[in-house]
Design a protein around this motif. Structure first.
Motif, PDB file in Angstrom:
ATOM      1  N   ALA A  63      59.049  15.031   9.006  1.00  0.00           N
ATOM      2  CA  ALA A  63      59.006  14.831  10.468  1.00  0.00           C
ATOM      3  C   ALA A  63      59.806  13.603  10.856  1.00  0.00           C
ATOM      4  O   ALA A  63      60.521  13.586  11.862  1.00  0.00           O
ATOM      5  N   ASN A  64      59.692  12.546  10.053  1.00  0.00           N
ATOM      6  CA  ASN A  64      60.442  11.329  10.348  1.00  0.00           C
ATOM      7  C   ASN A  64      61.947  11.582  10.278  1.00  0.00           C
ATOM      8  O   ASN A  64      62.715  11.084  11.109  1.00  0.00           O
ATOM      9  N   ILE A  65      62.364  12.364   9.269  1.00  0.00           N
ATOM     10  CA  ILE A  65      63.789  12.684   9.144  1.00  0.00           C
ATOM     11  C   ILE A  65      64.281  13.372  10.417  1.00  0.00           C
ATOM     12  O   ILE A  65      65.347  13.052  10.952  1.00  0.00           O
ATOM     13  N   GLN A  66      63.499  14.333  10.907  1.00  0.00           N
ATOM     14  CA  GLN A  66      63.891  15.043  12.126  1.00  0.00           C
ATOM     15  C   GLN A  66      64.061  14.074  13.297  1.00  0.00           C
ATOM     16  O   GLN A  66      65.015  14.164  14.065  1.00  0.00           O
ATOM     17  N   THR A  67      63.127  13.121  13.406  1.00  0.00           N
ATOM     18  CA  THR A  67      63.210  12.142  14.487  1.00  0.00           C
ATOM     19  C   THR A  67      64.421  11.229  14.313  1.00  0.00           C
ATOM     20  O   THR A  67      65.148  10.945  15.274  1.00  0.00           O
ATOM     21  N   HIS A  68      64.654  10.765  13.080  1.00  0.00           N
ATOM     22  CA  HIS A  68      65.784   9.864  12.844  1.00  0.00           C
ATOM     23  C   HIS A  68      67.106  10.573  13.130  1.00  0.00           C
ATOM     24  O   HIS A  68      68.040   9.956  13.676  1.00  0.00           O
ATOM     25  N   ARG A 916      58.357   4.708  10.277  1.00  0.00           N
ATOM     26  CA  ARG A 916      58.397   6.018   9.600  1.00  0.00           C
ATOM     27  C   ARG A 916      58.330   7.157  10.604  1.00  0.00           C
ATOM     28  O   ARG A 916      58.986   8.183  10.438  1.00  0.00           O
ATOM     29  N   PHE A 917      57.513   6.973  11.657  1.00  0.00           N
ATOM     30  CA  PHE A 917      57.399   8.026  12.672  1.00  0.00           C
ATOM     31  C   PHE A 917      58.662   8.120  13.528  1.00  0.00           C
ATOM     32  O   PHE A 917      58.850   9.091  14.254  1.00  0.00           O
TER      33      PHE A 917
END
Length: 1018
Positions: A63-68, A916-917
């Motif tokens: 999920a963090n990857i998607q946000t980043h 992270r989020f």
């Protein structure tokens, strides 16, 4: 809009430029960019990005990857086109002149071509430009995971080669005097690089410093002997001898050591009698080093204490190259089996697999048995066969076996022989070492395409080559066919074939050359299946899921679990399906190779009517809806009325977040499937329940994806209720992501539409959302009016979920306005209402809000107690975002009562979690709280550092009210540090922002400025 040029640099610190002006990125989005730049024009899976960013990934890493990635795209103009989603991964598309690493490779290649043409001056300039691009180690300003170490080492090796080639050219141009100092420095840094020492020795000799050249040889020899226990290589020794004779030759790099995958060739002077039936080996065989090592170890490592023959059973899907691998391996192992090698094709891939009785007759004749002496029965033939092989060191290749009964009579009886069996099926042979073959890795796949199509062509179009390999699913048979088609047409650009293969409907048509086709290879295995297994295979392809759990397979087949399991087991044994894999939440799941999935879909479309296919897929959608609705029973539903399709069956019991975590990707695909089937109401209902999970766990990209799919289908079919409900969910998601400026006009538009349609229920949710947006833009009175109106309407409608959600927002507004008693009253009202709620989520948030209320009134110990109650609920029920938000408030309160060490530990942990989020707002507020704690401890420089970080993370456009508060505290710290000018600058900027919102906090800042003006000068 005019095109804006974006350039990247990774050979040193990571940099981004827009028309020459730097773009500043921070934190994990910058690390994501570095990883993509290091692998430009190559798809990086989400798992690969996770491994690159964290050595110990958090549970929310994906999920963090998607946000980043979302943050990265937003920061770079045209980011959606530059950073693309490809399947389950991401690809950064860079032109050859857009990234310094690509420019370096191109310019170094120009230098080498110039050398080949004899244009040394041109080569010298090219190599100089290439080396000058390096500003340090690749991505040296970031801490990246160990998974990127090989790629960084690869780039550094390219630099070494280019620099060494450049030195050779400069030596040839007579620049030996200028090179000596540079070469000494490089050789000292890389003492084991013999080529560098050779260049240094030559430069010294040409400069008339022969003694120093000989001393350099002594130094490198000492290093090699002491460090590696080896003498210098032949090239260096020859140069040394020439120096002694005062006749130095041109330097040449020592030949690189290559891994010896093959055993030594046999001594040709030794005579031994044997039989060899092996087909010719492939000259372009590549890769499979792990499998070669494993099988070689097993076949050559015969234990003298064991009396049974060594057997290896190699299995895998059609087209993986099992036969090719077996034949190649048999040729390599010939010296280990001096009595011979037998090879038999058993014909499982033919309409009629070969009879072992006939095969034994052929083998016995090959082993020297007269035809008249061959027995009539299978058992007698097998006995004679074993006696002929007894105590002989012979390797037997049984290729393309159909089943165990076909293989068993062909096995030797003594330990000195060895057997390698290949089969599409996973054979259960007693005592056999089973090895399941998979597709080759990326590097081996590229090398195979280069061998067949031509290295220069493939390397000239790396993006097209990657697209071809992706379309082939790295299946060796498909790669060979694609490569052979390219080889047959030398002028055909790879990009043309890549474009043809992009069309999944025609992909199997394109992967054909003469009689060799991927489709025909698959069809042999398919035709041999039972009726129910064939149907199961067709439907697995029809649904399009990357991995299919048991329950989904049963829903597709429409049969009992027992019938479904038997069909799946048949497909696994036939090598058409991979699995089973254990699911973390229980049960099993199965996977199809991409090309097998395309083949299966073809069969479904050919053998199942359109109406039947539609009914099957709708059955899967409804089963998925029931399961998702049951899994989210413990989660708060989205801020929208439940869609009216009413297709999910009511459920009881606890939710199952673990199941949803595992099936999340499949459920996103099923929403899109429902939309593609022109069932927008059904898709909307499934999206509604799935959003409950995606939203609370931060999977915002996937939530947006399903909302877009529903809206597109509903718009196409003019299904207005689904459009409006999904727009409402999407606007709520914008709020969750902090996109208040985008959400506000959407809520305003939706409110007008709902009021016009007389939909008071949906209008209540739009009112609530509008209140949140007004709150976050510091329009607190308007926010209070809208939210109060929404509360009244939810009470009137009897919607407890909507009421609870809106009461939480109302509490925050009262706190902003300083209405502490009203805020506490709303909290208690909400907590009473939450007693009968199916989820602990609102209670956890309301307890947190109640704690904030006590803190605002100065009742800090009571605030701490309420925060701890909230934390107990959010941790127990798995609400990671709420947990972190509450811990931030707890850290703030701990600092207020002087428990500074606890406060710092808590807030530091929160800051890492927010990072992270990908929650920059939360990260900024935590830095603000850390600044407050440091200021309370009279550590003003530390406080200034935290508050400045809070301001940097917050940015200059978003959350202006909070920006003013941070500036206010920065001014106080500057004043404490005795810097009135800096304090005045911060306070004046804060005052201007507060005045723009007509905020009561402006008076406090004005008082600070008045006090500052009254202070004596100096």
């Amino acid at each position: 809009m005019a095109y804006q040029r974006v350039n990247f640099a990774v050979l040193g610190s990571v940099q981004v430029f827009l028309e020459g002006a730097p773009i500043h990125l921070r934190g994990k989005p910058r690390a994501v960019l570095a990883t993509l730049l290091l692998n430009a024009n190559t798809v990086i899976s989400r798992d690969g990005l996770v491994a690159a960013l964290w050595d110990e990934p958090p549970t929310t890493a994906v999920a963090n990857i998607q946000t980043h990635v979302w943050q990265l795209r937003r920061a770079i103009p045209g980011g959606d086109q530059i950073v693309r989603t490809e399947g389950s991964g991401y690809l950064l598309r860079a032109e050859p002149d857009q990234l310094d690493a690509l420019i370096f490779s191109d310019v170094a290649r120009e230098g080498r071509l110039a050398v080949q043409r004899g244009e040394l001056t041109v080569a010298e300039r090219a190599f100089g430009r290439a080396v000058a691009l390096w500003r340090g180690r690749p991505a040296e300003d970031l801490v990246l995971g160990e998974v990127l170490t090989p790629r960084i080492a690869e780039l550094e090796e390219e630099l070494y080669q280019a620099r060494s080639d450049w030195i050779d050219v400069r030596l040839a141009l007579g620049q030996h005097d200028q090179l000596i100092g540079e070469l000494r420095k490089i050789a000292d840094a890389h003492p084991l690089r013999e080529r560098l020492w050779g260049q240094l020795m030559l430069a010294l000799h040409r400069a008339g410093r022969r003694g120093e050249a000989l001393d350099a040889y002594r130094r490198v020899r000492t290093v090699l002997v002491e460090e590696l226990g080896v003498e210098p290589g032949e090239d260096l020794r020859r140069l040394h001898a020439n120096l002694l004779a005062d006749q130095p030759s041109a330097p040449s790099a020592p030949a690189p050591a290559t891994a010896q995958h093959e055993p030594a060739e046999p001594d040709t002077t030794t005579t031994w009698h044997h039989i060899c039936q092996l087909p010719a080996d492939l000259a372009d065989f590549v890769g499979r080093s792990a499998e070669l090592t494993t099988i070689t170890t097993v076949l050559r490592g015969r234990d003298p204490a064991v009396s049974a023959p060594v057997i290896v059973a190699l299995s895998g899907a059609p087209g993986l190259g099992k036969s090719t691998l077996a034949i190649h391996l048999a040729h390599l192992l010939r010296p280990a089996f001096p009595d011979g090698q037998l090879y038999v094709r058993l014909g499982a891939a033919s309409p009629a697999p070969r009879d072992p009785w006939r095969i034994l007759g052929e083998l016995l004749r090959a082993l020297g048995v007269d035809g008249n002496a061959i027995p009539d029965t299978l058992e007698e033939r097998a006995t004679l066969y074993r006696s002929r092989l007894a105590d002989r060191e012979i390797l037997i290749i049984l290729d393309d076996a159909a089943e165990e009964a076909q293989v068993s009579p062909l096995l030797p009886g003594t330990a000195r022989g060895a057997v390698l069996v290949t089969s599409r099926a996973q054979l259960a042979l007693p005592g056999a070492q089973a090895i399941l073959l998979d597709v080759p890795d990326d590097d081996d796949a590229v090398e195979l395409l280069e061998r067949v199509a031509g290295q220069a062509r493939v390397r000239a179009e790396p993006t097209a080559a990657a697209s071809i390999l992706r379309a082939c699913g790295r299946l060796p048979l498909a790669i060979r066919i694609a490569g052979a088609r390219l080889s047959a047409r030398p002028a055909w650009p790879l990009s043309d074939l890549a474009a043809r293969l992009e069309d999944t409907r025609r992909r199997l048509d394109e992967l054909a050359l003469g009689q060799q086709t991927v489709r025909a290879n698959f069809a042999v295995s398919y035709d041999a299946l039972t009726d129910v297994a064939r149907r199961m295979f067709r439907l697995l392809g029809l649904c399009g899921l990357e991995s299919v759990p048991e329950w989904a397979a049963a829903a597709l087949l429409g049969e009992s679990r027992e019938v479904t399991d038997r069909a799946l087991e048949t497909l696994v044994v036939a090598g058409l399906v991979n699995g089973p894999e254990a699911c973390a939440a229980g049960g099993l799941r199965y996977r199809l190779h991409d090309l097998l999935r395309a083949f299966a879909r073809e069969q479904a479309e050919a053998e199942e009517s359109e109406a039947r296919r539609r009914a099957i897929l709708l059955g899967l959608v409804r089963e998925s809806l029931d399961r998702v609705a049951a899994a989210v029973t413990d989660l708060p539903l989205p801020c929208a009325p439940t869609p009216g399709a009413g297709e999910s069956r009511p459920t009881a019991g606890r939710g199952d977040s673990e199941w949803l975590m595992e099936e999340r990707g499949n459920m996103v695909a099923v929403v899109e499937l429902a939309a593609a089937l022109d069932r927008p109401a059904l898709a909307c209902e499934l999206a509604y329940h799935l959003t409950a999970y995606l939203r609370i766990h931060g999977f915002f990209d996937q939530a947006t994806r399903i909302h877009d799919a529903v809206i597109a289908a509903a718009t196409r079919l003019e299904h207005t209720p689904s459009i409006l409900t999904t727009r409402l969910m999407r606007a709520d998601l914008m709020v969750e992501r902090g996109m208040f400026g985008d959400a506000l006009p959407e809520f305003a538009s939706l409110l007008e539409l709902f009021e016009r349609r007389g939909d008071r229920h949906s209008a209540a949710y739009a009112l609530s959302g509008l209140g949140i947006c007004r709150h976050m833009s510091a329009d607190f009175e308007e926010a209070l009016d809208r939210t109060t109106e929404a509360v009244d309407r939810f009470e009137e409608l009897g919607d407890h979920g909507g009421l609870l959600s809106t009461l939480i927002h109302l509490t925050s507004i009262h706190l902003e306005l300083g209405h502490h008693d009203q805020a506490a009253e709303v909290c208690h009202r909400g907590l009473e209402l939450a007693r009968g709620c199916r989820t602990a989520y609102p209670r956890a948030i309301l307890l947190r809000a109640l704690g904030i209320t006590h803190y605002s009134k100065g009742e800090v110990p009571e605030a701490i107690r309420r925060y701890e109650e909230s934390l107990e609920l959010s941790r127990r029920h798995g609400y990671p975002i709420i947990t972190t938000m509450t811990e931030r408030r707890l850290g703030e309160a701990l600092g207020a009562v002087g428990r500074f060490d606890e406060a710092v530990r808590t807030l530091t942990r929160c800051q890492r979690s927010f990072a992270r989020f990908g929650d920059m707002y939360g990260e900024s507020l935590t830095a603000y709280a850390l600044g407050e704690v440091a200021f309370r401890r009279r550590r003003s420089p530390e406080a200034l550092r935290h508050l400045t970080h809070a301001l940097d993370v917050l940015g200059v456009k978003e959350m202006q009210h909070w920006r003013a508060r941070v500036l206010r505290e920065i001014g106080r710290v500057h004043a404490d540090l005795g810097d009135p000018d800096a304090a005045a600058a911060a306070w004046n900027e804060a005052l201007a922002i507060f005045h723009s919102f007509d905020s009561a906090e402006a008076a406090e800042v004005s008082a600070f400025l008045d006090t500052l003006r009254q202070m004596p000068a100096g």
